[in-house]
Write an enzyme that holds these catalytic residues in place. Structure first.
Site, PDB file in Angstrom:
ATOM      1  N   GLU A 191       0.807  -1.243   0.000  1.00 41.00           N
ATOM      2  CA  GLU A 191       0.000   0.000   0.000  1.00 41.00           C
ATOM      3  C   GLU A 191       0.833   1.283   0.000  1.00 41.00           C
ATOM      4  O   GLU A 191       0.321   2.366   0.240  1.00 41.00           O
ATOM      5  CB  GLU A 191      -0.957   0.004   1.210  1.00 41.00           C
ATOM      6  CG  GLU A 191      -2.382  -0.363   0.862  1.00 41.00           C
ATOM      7  CD  GLU A 191      -2.605  -1.866   0.680  1.00 41.00           C
ATOM      8  OE1 GLU A 191      -1.633  -2.654   0.824  1.00 41.00           O
ATOM      9  OE2 GLU A 191      -3.727  -2.252   0.360  1.00 41.00           O
TER      10      GLU A 191
ATOM     11  N   TYR B 214       3.326   2.059   2.095  1.00 39.64           N
ATOM     12  CA  TYR B 214       3.900   2.437   3.391  1.00 39.64           C
ATOM     13  C   TYR B 214       5.408   2.155   3.389  1.00 39.64           C
ATOM     14  O   TYR B 214       5.957   1.631   2.416  1.00 39.64           O
ATOM     15  CB  TYR B 214       3.193   1.681   4.522  1.00 39.64           C
ATOM     16  CG  TYR B 214       1.740   2.093   4.702  1.00 39.64           C
ATOM     17  CD1 TYR B 214       1.405   3.404   5.047  1.00 39.64           C
ATOM     18  CD2 TYR B 214       0.705   1.182   4.530  1.00 39.64           C
ATOM     19  CE1 TYR B 214       0.078   3.785   5.213  1.00 39.64           C
ATOM     20  CE2 TYR B 214      -0.625   1.559   4.694  1.00 39.64           C
ATOM     21  CZ  TYR B 214      -0.930   2.863   5.041  1.00 39.64           C
ATOM     22  OH  TYR B 214      -2.234   3.248   5.201  1.00 39.64           O
TER      23      TYR B 214
ATOM     24  N   ARG C  38       2.414  -8.782   4.502  1.00 36.09           N
ATOM     25  CA  ARG C  38       1.524  -8.288   3.437  1.00 36.09           C
ATOM     26  C   ARG C  38       2.397  -7.745   2.318  1.00 36.09           C
ATOM     27  O   ARG C  38       3.046  -6.702   2.455  1.00 36.09           O
ATOM     28  CB  ARG C  38       0.593  -7.205   3.996  1.00 36.09           C
ATOM     29  CG  ARG C  38      -0.448  -6.781   3.006  1.00 36.09           C
ATOM     30  CD  ARG C  38      -1.823  -6.830   3.604  1.00 36.09           C
ATOM     31  NE  ARG C  38      -2.832  -6.508   2.627  1.00 36.09           N
ATOM     32  CZ  ARG C  38      -3.817  -5.651   2.823  1.00 36.09           C
ATOM     33  NH1 ARG C  38      -3.916  -5.035   3.996  1.00 36.09           N
ATOM     34  NH2 ARG C  38      -4.706  -5.429   1.894  1.00 36.09           N
TER      35      ARG C  38
ATOM     36  N   HIS D  73      -1.652   3.876  -1.875  1.00 38.83           N
ATOM     37  CA  HIS D  73      -2.720   4.850  -1.620  1.00 38.83           C
ATOM     38  C   HIS D  73      -2.700   5.981  -2.639  1.00 38.83           C
ATOM     39  O   HIS D  73      -3.712   6.607  -2.886  1.00 38.83           O
ATOM     40  CB  HIS D  73      -2.611   5.403  -0.201  1.00 38.83           C
ATOM     41  CG  HIS D  73      -3.008   4.398   0.840  1.00 38.83           C
ATOM     42  ND1 HIS D  73      -4.137   3.627   0.724  1.00 38.83           N
ATOM     43  CD2 HIS D  73      -2.425   4.006   1.995  1.00 38.83           C
ATOM     44  CE1 HIS D  73      -4.237   2.827   1.774  1.00 38.83           C
ATOM     45  NE2 HIS D  73      -3.207   3.023   2.545  1.00 38.83           N
TER      46      HIS D  73
END
Ligand code: NAP
Ligand code: SF4
Length: 675
Positions: A169, A171, A219, A257
């Site tokens: 995502e 991060y 993940r 994102h």
């Protein structure tokens, strides 16, 4: 085939690390904001316990930062103090009591952290953040790896069975793995092996610190969907390195994102990303989890049975129905309340600093406010109107033991949902309609379809609920009854067809949906290939970041469309944070134009006459669609009041402004709880 046999893979146990999973359903991590709510611990216990009661094999919590600079914002929850972590023990106990496992997600926000002093592998600002990150030093990197291990140990001591290390995502960890954000020249940048060193060292450190019993889920980003993201070969190589370093399970993360490709909202076809997960599964021998837009047991079973994944992550679907897995095991698949991927009460609430909930399940995140036991005083209740508010009120009241009659003037349930479902991707509302039809039947609601309730029908009830909804607002304008003027309801229901050039009057939520409905080829919208092609995604998931083109490239439109509004504000400013950008971009890609700050003058054979900046313009459209809001339908309520019959109004009947399914269902369920 019995119900349970139909979902045999989904319901079958699986060994992962030192743990036996009761089935293949994982509750994926979600930010909930419950951690920082005033009565947060009590609400978290109830929230997670409910999902464990529903038999999810593993519950993954929302993200906890491993240190101060890894928080999402200055309020963000963290796991860097053993004592604070121990406050979470009651949550673990509650989940264990129900026979599920619980893992704490450890997520370092990296350059997405919303404060001065955020950090990243290279000092490149994220397009969705105003803060430019500081480049991490070698010492920062080693300290952060140790912080992940410390946070995992704190979680383990608090009673968590495992951790999920958030590597997707966009991060921090994901920022290390790709060239998009990692421009380092030292041992932590450059070659793929160097860029993978940070996540691999984190997994190794966590394993060394916590031992073999701790379940480690990693993940992994299986499709970054940003330029210079990872190509398929690098993702497979990272997966193998993580397995060797000690990961027990690989979960799939899709899209950063900041990606300009929708990844989870309703325009994304169901299970669109399964083949990206399948590539990772082919590279490793540990279990791999498929994620995103998997909201029905049929599709989940198909993914597992076809060998694309070993487990299914459901985050939003377990907000919508915490008892998803349990209902399957009990042969009650048809009672599942499916997530419709609207994001309205989950992501959009989180982005607007509210605690998480769910449009189709107002209990989510508010479990402590609702009672589950039947009423001590069953009453006779009439509900008038079979739209979202009426169905929700009737189903909940009947479930609590009241005797309910539901009157609906048309010959079908659903009200405005029957119109909303016509917009591309919003046919997910069909699942909501099916769910409510099933609940009304199960709890014995007497259905009076095709019956417009009159005052005489409503005597003899202990309580009357008016959920008669709304009707389209017709502006008071000369020529508004011209044959080329139609309402959104006529267009979305198929009662009237639009010509090749269309003016949409009103650029609110419905105006945008109508424009999308009229602009987009339904095949492009609903089919996977069409979705990938229109958003520039490589459907084979091979290229860097899985991109094959410009996500914002123009697309052919079905019609020429102009949207108008009287306000001078940007059109679509009031749409949901997590879905509005998708709609606005889609309309732009399809050449839909907009004019704000208009004054409507009249309609005649020449078209719609408007004033813009004081100048008269005539828009010669084939069709003018009124998306100009709604008026409450209250005639019955007024008639009842004149006869002294007490009634409660809910949904659009009560207040038409800003009525949506979220408010309608919430009001219906909460009213029924109050009887
Ligand atoms: P809305 O969002 O309030 O939009 C109504 C539009 O009508 C406004 O753009 C308003 O703009 C215009 N309008 C109001 N009175 C008018 C009049 N007398 N003459 C001419 N124009 C007039 O309401 P909606 O589109 O009907 O949607 C209903 C609810 O459902 C809203 O809460 C909406 O957010 C929600 N919804 C959301 C979505 C989504 O997020 N995708 C989709 C569907 C529905 P001006 O006054 O500036 O002209
Ligand atoms: Fe799904 Fe919408 Fe509920 Fe979110 S609010 S969980 S997207 S149904």
């Amino acid at each position: 085939m019995t119900e349970t046999a139909r979902y045999q893979t989904l319901l079958s146990p699986l060994r992962a690390g030192r743990h036996e999973l009761r089935n293949r359903v994982i509750m994926g991590s979600m930010h909930t904001r419950l951690e920082t709510a005033p009565d947060g611990l009590e609400r978290q216990i109830a929230f997670y316990q409910e999902r464990a009661r529903g038999e999810a094999a593993i519950i993954v919590t929302g993200g906890f930062a491993p240190n101060a600079e890894g928080r999402f914002d200055l309020e963000g929850p963290r796991l860097d103090h053993a004592e604070a972590a121990r406050e979470l023990t009651p949550i673990c106990d509650a989940v264990h009591q129900e026979g599920s496992l619980i893992c704490a997600q450890i997520c370092h926000a990296g350059r997405y952290a919303k404060f001065e002093g955020c950090v990243a592998p290279s000092p490149i600002r994220a397009p969705i953040n105003r803060f430019t990150p500081r480049e991490m030093t070698e010492a920062d990197i080693h300290r952060t790896i140790a912080d992940f291990a410390e946070a995992a140990a704190n979680a383990q001591a608090a009673g968590f069975d495992g951790v999920e290390i958030m590597g997707s995502e966009g991060y921090l960890i994901n920022e290390f793995t790709v060239l998009h954000t990692n421009h380092r020249k030292d041992d932590w940048g450059g070659s793929a092996e160097n860029r993978h060193r940070f996540p691999v060292e984190i997994v190794r450190a966590v394993r060394e610190r916590c031992g073999p019993q701790l379940l480690i889920i990693y993940r992994i980003s299986v499709a970054d969907l940003v330029e210079d993201g990872a190509p398929a070969g690098e993702i497979a190589a990272l997966a193998r390195r993580l397995e060797a370093a000690g990961a027990d399970i690989l979960n799939s993360g899709i899209g950063w994102h900041e990606a300009r490709v929708p990844t989870i909202a309703y325009p994304v076809p169901r299970a669109a990303w399964r083949k990206a997960t399948a590539r990772v599964k082919a590279a490793v021998s540990i279990p791999v989890v498929a994620s995103n837009r998997i909201n029905t047991p049929e599709i989940a079973e198909d993914i597992l049975a076809s060998g694309d994944a070993d487990l299914i992550s459901m985050a939003r679907p377990l907000l919508a129905d915490p008892h998803f897995a349990r209902k399957l095991r009990e042969g009650r698949a048809d009672e599942i309340n499916p997530c419709i991927a609207c994001n309205q009460a989950c992501l959009d609430f989180i982005f607007s600093e509210k605690t998480v909930s769910c449009l189709v399940n107002p209990r989510a995140g508010h479990e402590t406010e609702f009672r589950e036991t039947p009423s001590d005083h069953p009453r006779k209740i009439a509900v008038v109107g079979g739209g979202a508010a009426g169905m929700a009120a009737a189903a909940e009241a009947a479930r609590l033991g009241h005797r309910v009659t539901l009157f609906e003037a048309s010959d079908r349930l659903g009200g405005q949902l029957n119109l909303a479902r016509a917009a591309p991707g919003k046919d997910e509302f069909d699942g909501t309609l099916r769910y409510y039809a099933g609940q009304l039947k199960k709890y014995g609601v007497v259905l009076r379809l095709g019956h417009r309730a009159e005052v005489e029908d409503l005597t003899g009830f202990d309580h009357v609920v008016i959920a008669t909804g709304v009707t389209p607002r017709i502006p008071d304008l000369p020529g508004i009854d011209h044959p080329k003027v139609v309402t959104y309801a006529e267009i979305l229901s198929g009662a009237r067809q639009a010509g090749k050039s269309v003016v949409v009057m009103g650029a609110g939520g419905i105006g945008h949906d109508v424009a999308e409905f009229l602009a987009v080829d339904p095949d492009e919208a609903r089919k996977e290939e069409g979705f990938f092609a229109s958003w520039g995604v490589d459907s084979r998931f091979e290229t860097a970041g899985a991109l094959a083109g410009d996500p914002l490239a123009p697309l052919p439109a079905q019609r020429q469309i102009l949207m108008l509004q009287r306000k001078t504000a940007k059109q679509g400013a009031g749409l949901g944070v997590s879905t509005g950008w998708i709609l606005r971009n889609s309309l732009r890609k399809h050449g839909v134009e907009g004019i704000s700050g208009v004054t409507y003058e009249r309609v005649d054979d020449a078209g719609l006459h408007i004033l813009v900046d004081g100048a008269l313009r005539i828009i010669a459209a084939d069709t003018i669609v009124l998306c100009t809001g709604q008026e409450s339908e209250r005639s019955l309520a007024e008639a009842l009041a004149s006869r002294g019959i007490a009634a409660t109004m809910i949904g659009g009947a009560e207040e038409a402004a800003e009525l949506d399914a979220l408010r309608a269902i919430d009001e219906g369920v909460r009213l029924a709880q109050s009887f």
